[in-house]
Each structure stands twice: as structure tokens, then as C-alpha cells.
Enzyme design. Structure first.
Site, mmCIF file in Angstrom:
data_model
loop_
_atom_site.group_PDB
_atom_site.id
_atom_site.type_symbol
_atom_site.label_atom_id
_atom_site.label_comp_id
_atom_site.label_asym_id
_atom_site.label_seq_id
_atom_site.Cartn_x
_atom_site.Cartn_y
_atom_site.Cartn_z
ATOM 1 N N TYR A 265 -6.457 4.775 -0.286
ATOM 2 C CA TYR A 265 -8.099 4.283 -0.003
ATOM 3 C C TYR A 265 -8.121 3.492 1.328
ATOM 4 C CZ TYR A 265 -7.298 -0.653 -0.663
ATOM 5 O OH TYR A 265 -6.757 -2.032 -0.533
ATOM 6 N N CYS B 125 -6.565 -4.682 -1.880
ATOM 7 C CA CYS B 125 -7.759 -5.430 -1.502
ATOM 8 C C CYS B 125 -8.481 -6.082 -2.719
ATOM 9 C CB CYS B 125 -8.798 -4.614 -0.590
ATOM 10 S SG CYS B 125 -9.459 -3.301 -1.272
ATOM 11 N N ASP C 187 -12.152 -13.217 3.036
ATOM 12 C CA ASP C 187 -11.292 -12.153 2.763
ATOM 13 C C ASP C 187 -9.975 -12.492 2.811
ATOM 14 O OD1 ASP C 187 -10.076 -9.686 2.680
ATOM 15 O OD2 ASP C 187 -11.737 -8.860 4.257
ATOM 16 N N HIS D 123 -13.658 -1.191 0.846
ATOM 17 C CA HIS D 123 -13.088 -2.636 0.860
ATOM 18 C C HIS D 123 -13.597 -3.789 0.073
ATOM 19 C CE1 HIS D 123 -10.372 -5.720 2.192
ATOM 20 N NE2 HIS D 123 -11.209 -6.095 3.199
ATOM 21 N N TRP E 188 0.841 -1.243 0.148
ATOM 22 C CA TRP E 188 0.068 -0.104 -0.163
ATOM 23 C C TRP E 188 0.975 1.286 0.222
ATOM 24 C CZ3 TRP E 188 -1.576 -4.694 1.726
ATOM 25 C CH2 TRP E 188 -2.796 -4.906 1.710
#
Lengths: 743, 743
Positions: free
Chosen positions: B575, B322, B404, B381, B287
């Protein structure tokens, strides 16, 4: 698995930038200093105008063993100089100011801080005020205020974070907050509190608390359900350095500080960290018989030596088997204040991923097919129970919870590869014992797995020529035959089998098994007809090195004659039920008259046959199977013979009085016809002697060893000296002596 | 953490001896040959007497795309030559013998074998018989028998192991079993079967099956709930090599073969293996904004490139965020036959260990305290839903399950250190969507965590001088504002928010939140008085590079005048909601007349202020807070501005016909006043073009790039070409064109 790559790839970087605002605080050891002066808004230029405000001269945590706090909190037994208290219960501290404290004007707070980046809303920074109008997360009050000395009473919240807190005193001045410097001697350990009704580990039974929190003397059961053996263990949860070692385990696991007030999360993490299989944890498991590079699992006499070695070396300690994992885990639990006990389950089904069938494969003559029989039943297995509420489950599942630190196939067969080597999340529980008894396997964590350990059926399958299998016999009562733990306040057994299951064959039991199946635990459906021939192998009690006779008893209920081809196989096995070697094989043919009962076959077992191949805990496993010619009925029986080992003699001389010199005499005579080589003897006793170790390279047949060691009791009260003797040819030799130390 | 030691300690040895009877079979790639001849008992000396028995000439798996099997099993789209079928449904194969088959005399079996040490009772060795009297675990029958050719129908059990099976033909002779040699071309992939009512992944909706199993064309939603952006994705679950790559993931995880028929265990393992944080899994998360050593997460156009690179390199693929995790996970699910879809949750609470509070800390002037505000809310997400029954839970919790694969704090804050580096069991789900909606958080796996992602409150806390915090405002509707997924059969949004929660403020919602609290999810108790001043920041739609105006609108409901000190902070954020840098700060003072509504403050935002600092997905986050002088009321509003990026133009020319040559033209003109450097353009299309990539070192302002690429459609039917353009200064530029390929 592609294991040809080098296993030295650097560990994955944890990217934090852009992902989270700050790294997670996950170590109790990390410190971040709180500023000594915290100005309010902008400061006027130049030195702050001299205005009078409260100044702190001294802070006394009242931390002496005999002081007001420790006995109140049942923490005076810890060999630790710092203040140790339990949450949800008031403790006191004394503050000396430069002048008398004026409640109306003076504003000060006692600040408690844990971990790096302390935050009020994360519960890692707690300011406590004593002014009536200010209310703090932890209640505070002035107990007494004379001259310039104020005694404060502070009650940590009953759900606060457990660990080592730093304490500051802060005075509010018109310009900002003035703080004391951090002083290591003012650090306070805050533990779980089974005495506090508001704490989730509250245990409403005085004797149970004494046993499961404060007792250092343990008894661990092993052997067989109808021939139980026991051994002493020194949990040593109060020994010097053990508390810090237990907190280190959570730091090593990088457990977020904010989670450390929750016994569910703490015990779950610990069950993973106790074994080194996936996380460089406390104990390296070894069932292989070669312990050259460490201590044999059977040789340990207590937990503290293991925990201290781990916290100093930061490397797994070698070696452990299930009872060592359970005993050290128990120390961890009691040390942090979570009620805990070690339980032993006799005939424990294993490694079958929570399905309810353990298969034994026979060839078409009724002889066991060792190649295809892969499921194992451990002669016994030790795990832990810990006591807590379960807010994460519906009401009714609090109380005793199973946790197990012994590496096994994980409940949901979870397996994770890391750095190209196979590692598993070896973690089990907490699983509610009540949920297991009632087959409520949908409630976390790992209930189906524990359920299978106590409820699996043993299924005998006969292999057909075409490779298919047909079920020939189902034994529903073999597995989970008995669950034992130590009784309260005495060294006697307590049978808690009925905590785990309803009585064999009761309607409740049937319902529970059906319920469990609804949750996906497979069971054997086929129920082959019960034949008319019965086979049993009665108990034989044997001392290591003795020859003995194994009996097979057959009953024929039919009114015709029956003839049976029998196969009797005797094996040296590990306590895991895994076969090391077959030392006996006989195939007697037998005929039984009509209605003939109690027909005996006697099979002599000369000691020389098994002694040479003996491994580990001297377990012999006999399995007899056979096929009745007339009916094709398959008969079978199993018998575990746990050879009894000689006792180790432990005696003390001198007056048992705190500080007085005493002598411990440990004696052993080799009763065998063979040499004992590389003999390790260990001895220790809570409050009297720290672990001692001696090595004897050779003890010839008939010769004796005598070890005299002096010691000075440190604590008054009843205690024990516990000793073990261990060598490759002879393991599990224990001895102990009780002594009552006077003040 | 003692990280000063080298991180190169060899991985822990897995001791097997004495621990288990055999190692666990955990790789589909491992093979153990079954003997070609398996004698019954002892063989007579010399060559076996020549007696006549059935001999096998040929075995035809009928595996052609157009053959009888693949279309029936909806597997004809896989770019794979082997037979691929779904369990619980019959498939056929042809056996040619040396003579006509005589059911009365001849005995033969089709044997299915998977993994090492195949065992009948472990479901890894399955012999199928066609004789009426013999019944096999998988039903078999003779469909047709003409001359010496027999057509067989075989139905794999609906709960059988999913993976690549080896097939043998075995003939029983009087002396033993004669087998065909292993022939790789006869291997058969057996998949999950959403079409079979007996399969636990059965999905009783024709269109849903088409969408969630067979559709390769995906749309992934991002941006903000009131300004939704979307991007195309090529799941490519049928591409050449992808099926093998998916099976490799399970092998890499050393998942026991015997568990691979259970979609719960398969998806749980996969959710851990998709990320590399703890297990050297498929995707490395990043990220941070620097993607020099890999592909920028925003640049990928499909899954197959990632999966193929992983299965060949056996190393994590760089980089993912994600939606990449979710998209690749989705490919895994659909490829193995588990219905799956990608969902997007707007304003997703994160990293707060399943508690229901996200704190925003303000100083005592009402200005945000960035240092102490550590909780984050992701602008959006993405995770996955997969469809299956849940036998491990009580009835009513089957259906869609959340899984997830994006690494986060794990549900129960589990953290494990390995080789002295911090790693976590980054794994989430399957958690029943139905259980989440009804607050039944006691049902595994990780429900409390997902519940918090959609239900957390945003709590504004004001920090007092003494370090304590007081709650000044609670926003219960911000988090989990909307959950979207792609609609069936068309590229439109489907709002499934009501699958996760009852409507805001409804009585059901209150009950559910209370239920959740019973299961230990903390919520904010304090409910500060609702003030009389209201603040909102209306939506602004802005294109990257444009200057714009931010509006603040205030209402004063009281009948006195109000004055407010405002703080408006504009930040470039990831984000994930994490702030990269503050580019705007204003503190307007405002006065409102009595009963004054709609008072506006306009704050100009020049593009130059934000463009230089823009990161990642061009998200601007504005937070306005303030304190009403007269009442002390704290007012606040938040606004995420997702800057709109220019489109990428994609066109095709030529006749869309299988095998015909076509051209794809990708065009882009730099609309900005600045250079675009190191521009990566990617394009691909299911069934028409495999992933292609082109690099442009510089695109100057106003200048254009045009990329012409020719391709030959491989499959008939509707499909798309999808393209992305990505560089540090400009991300998330996408384009696509639909085309209908004729046979």
C-alpha cells in the site's frame, strides 16, 4: 526510567522492504561506479564496428594552489591537493583528445556524480554539455580549443549539493556512451559560496567575508561583562584533513545527500552532531572538573586536532564546554564556506525551557535557599552565528542565524529515550537573530529558547511558611547583559548586543517582550514596590591567589533610619553558575542613617579560603541579600569575580620566512605558594605549526618551565602562535605571539 | 557509515555535575515523600508542648463512578478506581476532622504534588487553601461544613500539568506543618479538558467532543479514493490500565514534568514515541510481509492490547503500519483528553523531503524505468488530527493540527546516528491544518512535509540517451485526491479534503501553491503541451481470487489518425506504492481513427497470474504508458485495484444486559481454491469483551471455521464486537456486529 535492563540491545533494524523503493543515499563516502560503456538499446552481435569517434587522452582539473581555479575561488589556502571550488562560480578544466574537437560532430559531456545511486532528478548526477544547443543544469562552455586540447568552463548551480564530487568524461558514440574510468585525483570538492550573489549564503561585505570565512585566527571572550577575559583559538579550517573531517560529520549523521545543498539543513544537522549527547557526535561534554580520561576543555588551543581525532577514531572526543563546541562548529561552518562567527553572551539564562523567568528562592529571613534554587544563569555562554537567507521564513529574517551545539534542554523540551537510556535531541537553531530581536518567536528553529537566554528576568522569591512563594524583587537587566564577538580584521571586541535586543527600558523593548509573551513565553507578572534602600557590590579585579576585599555599598533614600539583616554568601562556582562549594558566609547587621548614601561594608576574602576549593575557571560568585527591618523590603546584589590568571609567555626567534627554520619559546613561572602538578602545555599556529603538546609533572612555587620548539612556516602572511597552560589547580592560562611570514 | 564497529557501545553518560543544579524531573512514576512534619525554624527541646490543633481523621476523594466528580468530568467511563478529573473544572473532596472546622482559627491546605523534587514555582507543588484571604494557584472553597466534616471544592488551573498527582492534607500548627501520610488511593489523575473554555484543548462543539474524546468505536478508511474500504477499530481509551500506559509513554520519553501541561509539547513527544525507530517507542514498523515474530499489522482489532503489552514489556510491540500508528496515537490523545481523530489521505506522496514533485521515469520508448523511479506514492496514508490552540503561532492557526507517528523521512531530513546505527528523529507535527491549506509553511512544526503529502505533482519524465531527463507529462490532481475521517456519531465517511486544500484548479489553489514555493517547496516548472490523445483506465471492482478484465480507453481529439505503442504493466504493490513484483506486461499497438473517441483495449487478468504473488493488502497497480508515433506525445494512466476481501460474519446471542452472559459467534468459509494456513482470528468490543485471539492452522477450500466465545457486557449503551481474520494469503478480513447493552 527502567534502566535496570542491559543497555546492549542491538539498535533497531531499519526495515526498508515494502516501505521505500530504495534506501536513501546518505553518505558522501559511498560510491557506485558508473558503467564505462552504456549501450543504446541492443548492440549488434560481435565486436562493435570500428567507427571513428573522439577518444580522451587526458583530463587536467587545473587544481594546483597557484592555478587558475583555486585563487579565483578563494580555496588556495586549503591544505588539500584536489580541486576545491565554490558553487555558482565558473571553474576551468583541460581535456586532451586524440584529435581536434569538432563541435559540429563530436558530442561529449563532463559528468559530476555524488553518493550512491546517482540520479539526474535528485541532483546527484549532473552531465554538463558544451554544445550551444544542449543546455545542462550546470552551464558549460568551451573557453579555448587549440589542436586537440580543449579548455572548458563549468559553473556549478548556486544551489547544488555541497561535498566531494566524482568527475567523469563521457563521449557519445552512435552505439552508446563511452566513459573515462573513475580517477580519484579528478575528484572535486564543491563548497558554499559567500562570494556568489545567487548562493543562499551570499555575504555582501568584503571584510566580513574575509573575517567570517577565511580567517583562521579566532578570539573567544569569557569572564564577566564588566571584566571581560579573552583567549585565542586556531580554527584551522584549512588544515590538512579538516575538510574531509567536516564532510565525515554529515556522513556520520547519515544526512541525505540531496539535502546537502541547503545551509539551513546542514547547520541544523551539525548543531546536533557536534555534541555526542544523542548521536555519538564530535565532542563529549564535561563540566565536572575531572578530565582524567581526556583533554580539559580549557586546554585546547584549536579545532583541527579535535576534528582529525574524531574522523579517525569515529568516537566522541573528550572533553568540551560551550566555547569548545562553538569554536569547532565555527571551523565546520567556515570550512564548508558558510560565514560563521563565535559570539559570547554574558549572563545567559539556561535550561528553563524558553520561559522568561529565572527564580532565586530566599527563606523568610531573606537568606538564599540553595536547595530550592534550581534555575541557573551561566556567567557566559558561547554560541555561533551563521549567515544565510531563510526561504523557509517570510522575507526579513535572513542574515545572521543563531546555532548552538552545546547540549542543553532542547527548545521544546523534546526528550527521547533510546535503548533505555535518556538521550535528548540536543540541537538548537538556526534561529534568526532578527526574529529574536523583534520577538517573532513563531519562526523556526528554537527562537523562544535563544530569546530566553538573552531576555529572562531574575526573580527573587521569598518562601512563605506554607510553601508558597511571593515575589520580592525582579531584576530585568541582569540576563543577556552583553553579547560580544570578534571585530573584523582585528583582535578587538565588537558589541552586538543591539542585534539581539533593543536598549533596556526602551518602548521597543517593552513591545518586543509583550510580543514574545503572545508566543507563550511566560514572564513574571508581579512588580513588587521599589524600596528605599539600595545595595550594590562594586567590581573587584583580583588575580588568582590574591586576598582581596569585597565591598557592599548601601544607600538609604528615606528620611528615617533603616536597619538591615544582611546575608553575604561567597561561593566557588562553575561558569555555568552552578555552585561547587560555599567558602564564605557572613551575616552583618547594618544601620543606615536617614538619607544616608554610600555606606560601605568591607568583607575581607583571604586567598586561603577560596584557593583550596577552586574549580575550573576560577569563578567566585557572591550573593548578598537582606531584609530591611522597618519596611520588610528585600534587598539583594550579585557579583561574579573572575580571578585573573597569569599570562603565558610565547616568543619566536629566527627569520619569519616560508620554509625557514624558526624557534618558539614558551615560558611560565609558577607565581603561587603551591605546586602545580600534571601541567599540560599546548601550542599551535595556523600555517606555521601543527598542534604540539608537552606534559610537566611538577612545577614548584617560584620555579619556571621553558619549552623550545622549532618549526617551519608553511604559508606567507600574518599569523600567530597560540599556547595554553592547564592543570587542575590553574586553568585558562594563555599566551600568543603574532608573526608576519614572508614568502 | 562505519558500521564495522560493534553496536554495543554503552549509551553516552549524561554528565550532570557542574552542568545543572539538579537533574530534571522527567518521570511521573518518580516520587519524593514530603515530610510528615515540617518545623518552622528551631524547635524547642523535648516533645512539642501539647497545644490543641486540628487533626485529620479521614479524606474522601469522592471517586466512585457514580459519585459527584466523575460523571461531572466525563471520566466515569474509565475502568479505573482512582479519582480522574479534568483541569479547569471544580471537583469535590470530603475531609473529616477530629472536631468542627473553625475558619477563623484553623489553617489547613490540600497539597498536590507530582514527580520528584516538587517545586511551587515549577508548578509541581500546589498547596490549595480555602480561607477567603489566602489565594492559591488553584481556587479552593468550602462547599459545605457540617459537624466535623468539610466538603471542599477545588479547581485545578486550566493549564496545569496533566498526569497522576499525589494528594496530602496539611495542617499549620504554631510549630510547623503536619501532613497526612501519602495514601495511594488518594492519588488523582488530572487530564486535559475539552469542555473547559480556558483549556487550550477546548472544543466548542458538543457532538465533536463526544466523537473525538469519548468515542471508543473507530472506523478507519483505506483502499482507493474511488473504491474506499473501511475497517472497525476499538480505541479502548477507557480500558483498564490504558491511562497508566499513556502516562508511561511520556515517562519513557523522559519528558520533563513541567512541560506536561502543554498539548503542543505532549503531542510532539508522542509522535516520536509512538514509533520505535529512534527511541525504543511503542510500535515497531514492518512493511516487509514477514510477521513471524509478531502480530501482522492487519490483524489488530484495537489499541489497548498494544498499549498494555508495551507498558508491561517496556519494549516495542511488533508490528505496525500507518493505520496502527494512527489508531494507537488516537487512543493516546483521547485517553489524556486531547480531541483526536484518525484521517486517511488517498494517494499520499512520501519520503520526498517536502518537495512538491514525485517523479516517474520512462525510457525513451515511453516504458516505465523501474530502476530509476524511486519516489513512491502511498495508495493511502493514515495520520491523526488533534485539536488545540497554538499560542506559539500568530492568531488563526489553532484548531485541528496534523500529527503523524508513522516513521518517514523527517520534515527537514533530520537524521542522527546513534551508537553507530542510523536512527532518525521520526517525528511529525503538530502542524496547523489551516496553515497547510493556506500554504503558510513557515509555521512549526513540519508543515512543508504534510503540505507535500497532499499537494505533490506527479511528473512523468522521459530519460534521454545522455542521461538527462525531460518532462513529458505533469499530473497535478493525482496526489492528495481525498482526505476522509469518520463522521460524528455515525459510521459514515466525512470528506475533509477541503480542510487541506482549495478545489483543484481554483485561483486560490494557484496562489497557495505559489506561496508554498516561496517557502522553498520545489515544484515542476515545465508544462509540456497537452497532446490530442487521451488515455484512461476505468475503475474495476474485483474480489480476491477472481479473474477480471482491465480496460484501456483512448480518445483521439485530432482530425488525423494516431498510432500508439503502449506498455501496460501490472504489479502487485504494497500500500506504500512500492512494487513487489510485476505479474503482467503487455505492449499492444493501437491505431485511432481521426476524432475517434472511446476506443477500448481489453486486457484479461487471470486470477492465477496475481494470486500466487499477492502481498499484504492485495493491491494491484496498473500503469499504462505509451508514445504517439505521429506527435511523440507521451500518454499515461494509472489504476490501483484494491481486491475486495470476503466479510467475516460476527453474530451475538443472548440478552444484551450488563452482567448477563452472552455468546459471540464468528464464522468464516474459505471461498478460494487454495488453502488458508496459520489463520489468526481476533475479536474484542469496548465495554463488552477484552481482546481474544484464536489460531487455526488450516482452513481448506470450501471449509468453514466457527468460533463461539461467551462474554458479559460490563457497561450499558451502544457498542460493537469487532473481529479480524488474517493469514499470509489473505489479509484485511473484518467483521462486526452492533449491540445496545441495557443497564
Amino acid at each position: 526510567m527502567s534502566d535496570n535492563e542491559p543497555a546492549t540491545k542491538p539498535p533497531p533494524k531499519v526495515f526498508h522492504r515494502g516501505r521505500t523503493a530504495t534506501p536513501v543515499a546518505n553518505s558522501n563516502a559511498d560510491k557506485k561506479e558508473v558503467p564505462e560503456f552504456e549501450p543504446f538499446g541492443l548492440m549488434p552481435r560481435g565486436p562493435p564496428p570500428l567507427i571513428e569517434f573522439l577518444d580522451i587522452w587526458e583530463v587536467d582539473m587545473l587544481q594546483t594552489q597557484s592555478g587558475v581555479n583555486k585563487p579565483q575561488h578563494n580555496t588556495h589556502v586549503y591544505a588539500n591537493d584536489r580541486l576545491i571550488v565554490r558553487r555558482g562560480q565558473e571553474f576551468q578544466l583541460k581535456v586532451t583528445f586524440d584529435r581536434a574537437y569538432k563541435p559540429s560532430e563530436d558530442q561529449f559531456a563532463v559528468e559530476f556524480v555524488i553518493g550512491a545511486s546517482p540520479q539526474f532528478n535528485k541532483g546527484t548526477y549532473i552531465p554538463v554539455f558544451v554544445n550551444k544547443e544542449r543546455q545542462s543544469p550546470w552551464p558549460g562552455r568551451v573557453v579555448d580549443s587549440t589542436d586537440n586540447v580543449v579548455t572548458l568552463g563549468i559553473t556549478p548551480a548556486p544551489d547544488c549539493i555541497v561535498g566531494k564530487w566524482r568527475v567523469y568524461l563521457a563521449v557519445m558514440t552512435p552505439y552508446g556512451i563511452r566513459r573515462t574510468k573513475w580517477d580519484e585525483t579528478r575528484d572535486v570538492y564543491i563548497l558554499f559560496n559567500p562570494w556568489a550573489p545567487a548562493d543562499s549564503v551570499f555575504l555582501d561585505d568584503y571584510n566580513e567575508r574575509l573575517e567570517c570565512v577565511l580567517n583562521e585566527l579566532g578570539v573567544i571572550y569569557h569572564g564577566a561583562f564588566d571584566d571581560v577575559a579573552e583567549r585565542p583559538w586556531n580554527f584551522g579550517q584549512f588544515d590538512y584533513g579538516v575538510l574531509d573531517a567536516c564532510l565525515f560529520i554529515l556522513d556520520k549523521a547519515s544526512m541525505p545527500i540531496t539535502n546537502r545543498g541547503d545551509p539551513i539543513k546542514v547547520t541544523r544537522i551539525a548543531s546536533a552532531m557536534l555534541n555526542s549527547r544523542d548521536d555519538d557526535g564530535v565532542l563529549e561534554g564535561n563540566w565536572g572538573g575531572d578530565y582524567t580520561y581526556g583533554v580539559a576543555p580549557t586546554s585546547w588551543t584549536g579545532s583541527s586536532e579535535i576534528l582529525l581525532q574524531y574522523s579517525s577514531s569515529k568516537r566522541p572526543v573528550c572533553y568540551a564546554q560551550c566555547w569548545v563546541y562553538a569554536a569547532v562548529f565555527n571551523t565546520f561552518l567556515r570550512c564548508l564556506g558558510i560565514p560563521g562567527r563565535v559570539v559570547t553572551n554574558f549572563f545567559s539564562a539556561h535550561d528553563n525551557n524558553g520561559n522568561l523567568r529565572t527564580d532565586i528562592i530566599l527563606d523568610d529571613n531573606g537568606k538564599i535557599d540553595r536547595l530550592r534554587t534550581v534555575d541557573t544563569i551561566w556567567n557566559y555562554h558561547c554560541w555561533n552565528e551563521c549567515y544565510m537567507t531563510r526561504p523557509d521564513l517570510p522575507p526579513g529574517f535572513g542574515g545572521w542565524q543563531v546555532v548552538d551545539a552545546t547540549p542543553q534542554e532542547t527548545s521544546d523540551g523534546e526528550v527521547v529515550t533510546l535503548l533505555l537510556s535518556v538521550v535528548r535531541m540536543y540541537r538548537c537553531g538556526p534561529a534568526s537573530v532578527h526574529a529574536i530581536k523583534h520577538g517573532q518567536l513563531c519562526y523556526q528553529f528554537d527562537a523562544p529558547f535563544v530569546f530566553a537566554e538573552v531576555n529572562s528576568d531574575v526573580v527573587f522569591k521569598s518562601r512563605n511558611r506554607d510553601g508558597t512563594l511571593s515575589t520580592v524583587k525582579v531584576n530585568t537587566s541582569h540576563v543577556g547583559r552583553m553579547v560580544l564577538t570578534k571585530a573584523q580584521g582585528q583582535d578587538t571586541r565588537r558589541d552586538i548586543t543591539d542585534h539581539y535586543k533593543f536598549s533596556e527600558g526602551s518602548p521597543e523593548e517593552r513591545t518586543v517582550l509583550e510580543k514574545a509573551e503572545e508566543y507563550g513565553s511566560e514572564r513574571e507578572k508581579a512588580s513588587p514596590p521599589k524600596g528605599d534602600v539600595e545595595l550594590v557590590m562594586p567590581l573587584v579585579e583580583v588575580r588568582v591567589g590574591d586576598s582581596f576585599e569585597l565591598k557592599l555599598v548601601l544607600d538609604n533614600a528615606s528620611d528615617q533610619a533603616r536597619s538591615v539583616d544582611m546575608y553575604v554568601s561567597g561561593n566557588v562556582v562553575y561558569y555555568t553558575g552552578v555552585t561547587s562549594s560555599e567558602f564564605l558566609f557572613k551575616s552583618p547587621e547594618m544601620t543606615l542613617g536617614p538619607k544616608k548614601a554610600g555606606k560601605e561594608v568591607v568583607i575581607p576574602v583571604p586567598s586561603k579560603d577560596y584557593m583550596r576549593q577552586l574549580v575550573e575557571q576560577a569563578n567566585l560568585h557572591f550573593i548578598a541579600t537582606g531584609k530591611v527591618k522597618e519596611t520588610g523590603q528585600i534587598i539583594s546584589a550579585m557579583r561574579v569575580v573572575t580571578l585573573h590568571t597569569p599570562k603565558l609567555s610565547v616568543e619566536v626567534s629566527g627569520q619569519a620566512k616560508v620554509g625557514e627554520k624558526m624557534l618558539a619559546i614558551i615560558k611560565f613561572t609558577n607565581p603561587f605558594k603551591f605546586n602545580l602538578e600534571d601541567v599540560n602545555v599546548r601550542v599551535e599556529g595556523p600555517g606555521v605549526m601543527s598542534p604540539k603538546h608537552k606534559h610537566y609533572s611538577l612545577v614548584t612555587p617560584g620555579s619556571s618551565l621553558t619549552w623550545t620548539e622549532h618549526f617551519h612556516p608553511r604559508r606567507a602572511g600574518p599569523t600567530k602562535l597560540m599556547a595554553s597552560l592547564d592543570c587542575a589547580a590553574l586553568r585558562q592560562v594563555y599566551g600568543q605571539v603574532e608573526l608576519a611570514v614572508e614568502p
